[in-house]
Design a protein around this motif. Structure first.
Motif, PDB file in Angstrom:
ATOM      1  N   ASP A 237       0.658  -1.213  -0.071  1.00 14.77           N
ATOM      2  CA  ASP A 237      -0.030   0.079  -0.029  1.00 14.77           C
ATOM      3  C   ASP A 237       0.798   1.146  -0.112  1.00 14.77           C
ATOM      4  OD1 ASP A 237      -2.127  -1.480  -0.111  1.00 14.77           O
ATOM      5  OD2 ASP A 237      -2.853  -1.093   2.065  1.00 14.77           O
ATOM      6  N   PHE A 238       1.869   1.195   0.619  1.00 12.66           N
ATOM      7  CA  PHE A 238       3.026   2.303   0.733  1.00 12.66           C
ATOM      8  C   PHE A 238       3.323   2.573  -0.603  1.00 12.66           C
ATOM      9  CE2 PHE A 238       7.233   3.857   1.080  1.00 12.66           C
ATOM     10  CZ  PHE A 238       6.911   5.162   1.801  1.00 12.66           C
ATOM     11  N   ARG A 239       3.957   1.354  -1.299  1.00 14.24           N
ATOM     12  CA  ARG A 239       4.618   1.571  -2.628  1.00 14.24           C
ATOM     13  C   ARG A 239       3.509   2.096  -3.534  1.00 14.24           C
ATOM     14  NH1 ARG A 239       7.882  -2.509  -0.532  1.00 14.24           N
ATOM     15  NH2 ARG A 239       6.212  -4.120  -0.706  1.00 14.24           N
ATOM     16  N   GLU A 240       2.255   1.870  -3.478  1.00 12.89           N
ATOM     17  CA  GLU A 240       1.171   2.083  -4.214  1.00 12.89           C
ATOM     18  C   GLU A 240       0.494   3.353  -3.909  1.00 12.89           C
ATOM     19  OE1 GLU A 240      -1.624  -1.022  -4.482  1.00 12.89           O
ATOM     20  OE2 GLU A 240      -0.285  -2.454  -5.124  1.00 12.89           O
ATOM     21  N   ARG A 241       1.434   4.053  -2.921  1.00 15.01           N
ATOM     22  CA  ARG A 241       0.820   5.458  -2.726  1.00 15.01           C
ATOM     23  C   ARG A 241      -0.654   5.503  -2.023  1.00 15.01           C
ATOM     24  NH1 ARG A 241       1.831   8.592  -7.575  1.00 15.01           N
ATOM     25  NH2 ARG A 241       1.284  10.368  -6.550  1.00 15.01           N
ATOM     26  N   LYS A 242      -1.168   4.637  -1.205  1.00 12.29           N
ATOM     27  CA  LYS A 242      -2.485   4.664  -0.822  1.00 12.29           C
ATOM     28  C   LYS A 242      -2.559   5.079   0.682  1.00 12.29           C
ATOM     29  CE  LYS A 242      -4.149   0.651  -3.732  1.00 12.29           C
ATOM     30  NZ  LYS A 242      -4.877  -0.904  -3.338  1.00 12.29           N
ATOM     31  N   LEU A 243      -3.386   5.915   0.899  1.00 10.94           N
ATOM     32  CA  LEU A 243      -3.379   6.722   2.266  1.00 10.94           C
ATOM     33  C   LEU A 243      -4.645   5.564   3.180  1.00 10.94           C
ATOM     34  CD1 LEU A 243      -3.805  10.214   2.112  1.00 10.94           C
ATOM     35  CD2 LEU A 243      -2.181   8.960   3.698  1.00 10.94           C
ATOM     36  N   THR A 244      -4.037   4.796   3.886  1.00  6.96           N
ATOM     37  CA  THR A 244      -4.627   3.878   4.360  1.00  6.96           C
ATOM     38  C   THR A 244      -4.632   4.453   5.955  1.00  6.96           C
ATOM     39  OG1 THR A 244      -3.113   2.259   5.083  1.00  6.96           O
ATOM     40  CG2 THR A 244      -4.526   1.986   3.176  1.00  6.96           C
ATOM     41  N   LEU A 245      -5.726   3.601   6.946  1.00  6.25           N
ATOM     42  CA  LEU A 245      -5.807   4.401   8.229  1.00  6.25           C
ATOM     43  C   LEU A 245      -4.564   4.390   9.013  1.00  6.25           C
ATOM     44  CD1 LEU A 245      -8.073   5.310   9.821  1.00  6.25           C
ATOM     45  CD2 LEU A 245      -8.244   3.069  10.939  1.00  6.25           C
ATOM     46  N   PRO A 246      -3.585   3.394   9.179  1.00  5.40           N
ATOM     47  CA  PRO A 246      -2.292   3.694   9.843  1.00  5.40           C
ATOM     48  C   PRO A 246      -1.611   4.907   9.325  1.00  5.40           C
ATOM     49  CG  PRO A 246      -2.528   1.527   9.424  1.00  5.40           C
ATOM     50  CD  PRO A 246      -3.663   2.238   8.449  1.00  5.40           C
ATOM     51  N   VAL A 247      -1.476   5.114   8.266  1.00  6.14           N
ATOM     52  CA  VAL A 247      -1.239   6.415   7.356  1.00  6.14           C
ATOM     53  C   VAL A 247      -1.612   7.560   7.852  1.00  6.14           C
ATOM     54  CG1 VAL A 247       0.018   7.592   5.526  1.00  6.14           C
ATOM     55  CG2 VAL A 247       0.271   5.066   5.852  1.00  6.14           C
ATOM     56  N   ILE A 248      -2.985   7.819   7.835  1.00  7.76           N
ATOM     57  CA  ILE A 248      -3.748   9.026   8.064  1.00  7.76           C
ATOM     58  C   ILE A 248      -3.458   9.433   9.681  1.00  7.76           C
ATOM     59  CG2 ILE A 248      -6.272   9.669   8.387  1.00  7.76           C
ATOM     60  CD1 ILE A 248      -6.991   7.989   5.882  1.00  7.76           C
ATOM     61  N   LYS A 249      -3.348   8.455  10.507  1.00 14.31           N
ATOM     62  CA  LYS A 249      -3.303   8.432  11.925  1.00 14.31           C
ATOM     63  C   LYS A 249      -1.897   8.897  12.012  1.00 14.31           C
ATOM     64  CE  LYS A 249      -6.477   4.958  13.691  1.00 14.31           C
ATOM     65  NZ  LYS A 249      -7.339   5.926  14.489  1.00 14.31           N
ATOM     66  N   GLY A 269       4.880  10.626  -5.064  1.00 15.30           N
ATOM     67  CA  GLY A 269       5.322   9.331  -5.271  1.00 15.30           C
ATOM     68  C   GLY A 269       6.854   9.150  -5.413  1.00 15.30           C
ATOM     69  N   ASP A 270       7.758  10.270  -5.059  1.00 15.30           N
ATOM     70  CA  ASP A 270       9.083  10.075  -5.057  1.00 15.30           C
ATOM     71  C   ASP A 270       9.682   9.262  -3.731  1.00 15.30           C
ATOM     72  OD1 ASP A 270      11.599  10.485  -4.990  1.00 15.30           O
ATOM     73  OD2 ASP A 270      11.688  12.544  -4.455  1.00 15.30           O
ATOM     74  N   GLN A 271       9.971   7.999  -4.097  1.00  9.87           N
ATOM     75  CA  GLN A 271       9.988   6.886  -3.019  1.00  9.87           C
ATOM     76  C   GLN A 271      11.414   6.640  -3.227  1.00  9.87           C
ATOM     77  OE1 GLN A 271       7.085   3.906  -2.527  1.00  9.87           O
ATOM     78  NE2 GLN A 271       5.539   5.429  -2.050  1.00  9.87           N
ATOM     79  N   GLN A 272      12.375   6.289  -1.969  1.00 11.29           N
ATOM     80  CA  GLN A 272      13.758   5.985  -2.574  1.00 11.29           C
ATOM     81  C   GLN A 272      14.002   4.704  -1.319  1.00 11.29           C
ATOM     82  OE1 GLN A 272      15.280   9.635  -0.984  1.00 11.29           O
ATOM     83  NE2 GLN A 272      14.533  10.935  -2.737  1.00 11.29           N
ATOM     84  N   ASP A 273      15.142   4.384  -1.620  1.00  6.43           N
ATOM     85  CA  ASP A 273      15.493   3.034  -0.499  1.00  6.43           C
ATOM     86  C   ASP A 273      15.593   3.492   0.899  1.00  6.43           C
ATOM     87  OD1 ASP A 273      15.994   1.417  -2.702  1.00  6.43           O
ATOM     88  OD2 ASP A 273      18.040   1.518  -2.684  1.00  6.43           O
ATOM     89  N   GLY A 274      14.922   2.831   1.569  1.00  2.79           N
ATOM     90  CA  GLY A 274      14.794   3.069   3.073  1.00  2.79           C
ATOM     91  C   GLY A 274      13.526   3.672   3.739  1.00  2.79           C
ATOM     92  N   ASP A 275      12.701   4.146   2.595  1.00  4.03           N
ATOM     93  CA  ASP A 275      11.533   5.015   2.802  1.00  4.03           C
ATOM     94  C   ASP A 275      10.361   4.077   3.555  1.00  4.03           C
ATOM     95  OD1 ASP A 275      12.494   7.536   2.035  1.00  4.03           O
ATOM     96  OD2 ASP A 275      11.344   7.282  -0.170  1.00  4.03           O
ATOM     97  N   LEU A 276      10.212   2.896   3.008  1.00  3.89           N
ATOM     98  CA  LEU A 276       9.122   1.908   3.905  1.00  3.89           C
ATOM     99  C   LEU A 276       9.749   1.853   5.212  1.00  3.89           C
ATOM    100  CD1 LEU A 276       6.903   0.220   3.709  1.00  3.89           C
ATOM    101  CD2 LEU A 276       8.449  -1.581   2.998  1.00  3.89           C
ATOM    102  N   GLU A 277      10.876   1.480   5.576  1.00  2.00           N
ATOM    103  CA  GLU A 277      11.486   1.461   6.886  1.00  2.00           C
ATOM    104  C   GLU A 277      11.437   2.761   7.716  1.00  2.00           C
ATOM    105  OE1 GLU A 277      12.829  -1.560   4.390  1.00  2.00           O
ATOM    106  OE2 GLU A 277      13.004   0.685   4.422  1.00  2.00           O
ATOM    107  N   HIS A 278      11.464   3.772   7.014  1.00  2.00           N
ATOM    108  CA  HIS A 278      11.152   5.170   7.947  1.00  2.00           C
ATOM    109  C   HIS A 278       9.761   5.369   8.084  1.00  2.00           C
ATOM    110  CE1 HIS A 278      11.882   9.169   9.377  1.00  2.00           C
ATOM    111  NE2 HIS A 278      11.018   9.699   8.381  1.00  2.00           N
ATOM    112  N   ALA A 279       8.877   4.935   7.279  1.00  2.00           N
ATOM    113  CA  ALA A 279       7.214   5.105   7.232  1.00  2.00           C
ATOM    114  C   ALA A 279       6.913   4.203   8.536  1.00  2.00           C
ATOM    115  CB  ALA A 279       6.567   4.471   6.053  1.00  2.00           C
ATOM    116  N   LEU A 280       7.537   2.908   8.481  1.00  2.00           N
ATOM    117  CA  LEU A 280       7.062   1.980   9.500  1.00  2.00           C
ATOM    118  C   LEU A 280       7.677   2.556  10.931  1.00  2.00           C
ATOM    119  CD1 LEU A 280       8.287  -1.334   7.813  1.00  2.00           C
ATOM    120  CD2 LEU A 280       5.788  -0.743   8.693  1.00  2.00           C
TER     121      LEU A 280
END
Length: 331
Positions: A237-249, A269-280
């Motif tokens: 969902d993060f890679r597909e740039r979907k704003l779901t409830l955890p991200v909205i919070k 939609g400018d995503q780089q290495d490490g962005d998912l880990e930072h989002a988590l």
């Protein structure tokens, strides 16, 4: 033979297997086409891919729970499955999906045109089926659900990558794309059985709350699920740039620097290495996953409470267990 190890929806399917055989036979009969062989090819690919058949099971269970003895719950369950299958065909085109239930999508095997047009055909078949019981209220409920689903999908197109999307808009999207069919599936079971209004409302409330919990759990599993169990990769969902409830919070609690991160990765939609880990890390920092889990539990509790207005039976117990099972996947 039922065993305690079986999941509630499997036990529901066992209990309703005779009715479900009728639904499957009706689906096969109505997805046939004399003039366009591609229609049954595409439909069979999706319908026979397995899946839990949860929505038609909810219709059968609701009708039986309310004491219905006639034949038309089978037509309504098939209607619900056709609407669901049509939306999947359309969704896979919109999302440019390559896989569903572990198999290549119809749009990948055939093409987008075939997927859209066969989806349209299934919607038309659904409307033919829902007319057959001759119950205007049933027709009203299911046709409204079809419109609400389409509306929810269109709303998601504009809301999914807009940082102004709040929890109210998210709930509106979820009610459209997921809960509307759950609540219609349960409500029509009570209506066709002719039970009193309070019980029809209880069935609607159960389906609505179950559908919302189901989608919230799905969104949560995207950030903390086991990909071998969910069939999705963590962070899709993060890679597909979907704003779901955890991200909205997390965005609601974000400082300027964090907000800039979400703007870059989700809006632009400018995503780089490490962005998912930072989002988590941000989701964990603000307790967004725990808060989302609490929301799912609250909707599950609401679904279970609504069942108290319906007659005690094995079916009612299974529907309560089903609500618990939906949320147990994130504990």
């Amino acid at each position: 033979m039922d065993t305690p190890m079986q999941k509630p929806h499997d036990r529901l399917a066992t209990l309703l297997s005779g009715d479900m055989d009728g639904v499957n036979a009706l689906i096969r009969e109505r997805m046939a086409s004399k003039h366009a062989p591609r229609i049954p090819e595409v439909t069979a690919h999706l319908v026979e891919a397995g899946g839990k058949r949860l929505r038609p099971l909810l219709t059968l269970a609701s009708a039986r729970l309310c004491g219905y003895e006639g034949p038309f719950h089978v037509h309504l369950a098939a209607t619900v499955e056709f609407i669901h299958t049509a939306t999947l065909l359309h969704d896979d085109v919109v999302d440019e999906s390559k896989q569903r239930r572990g198999r290549p999508t119809a749009n990948l095997l055939w093409d987008n045109k075939s997927s859209v047009l066969v989806g349209d055909y299934l919607f038309a078949r659904a409307f033919q089926l829902m007319v057959e019981p001759g119950n205007l209220r049933v027709l009203n409920i299911l046709s409204n659900a079809a419109a609400t689903i389409a509306e929810g999908e269109v709303l998601q197109l504009t809301a999914a990558q807009d940082l102004r999307t709040n929890e109210d808009i998210y709930l509106q999207v979820v009610r459209g794309k997921t809960a509307a069919l759950f609540s219609a599936a349960t409500e029509v079971g009570g209506v066709i059985a002719g039970v009193e209004e309070e019980q029809v409302q209880a069935l609607f409330d159960y389906g609505d709350a179950l559908g919302i919990a189901f989608q919230i759990v799905d969104d949560l599993l995207d950030y903390q699920g086991d990909s071998s169990a969910t069939g999705k990769n963590v962070g899709d969902d993060f890679r597909e740039r979907k704003l779901t409830l955890p991200v909205i919070k997390a965005i609601a609690a974000a400082d300027d620097e964090e907000r800039a991160f979400w703007k870059r990765t989700i809006e632009k939609g400018d995503q780089q290495d490490g962005d998912l880990e930072h989002a988590l890390a941000l989701l964990n920092k603000h307790g967004a996953l725990d808060a989302t889990r609490a929301d799912a539990q609250a909707w599950t509790d609401k679904a279970k409470a609504s069942m108290e207005k319906l007659p005690q039976s094995e079916l009612r117990d299974l529907l309560v267990e089903l609500a618990d099972f939906v949320v147990s996947r994130v504990y």
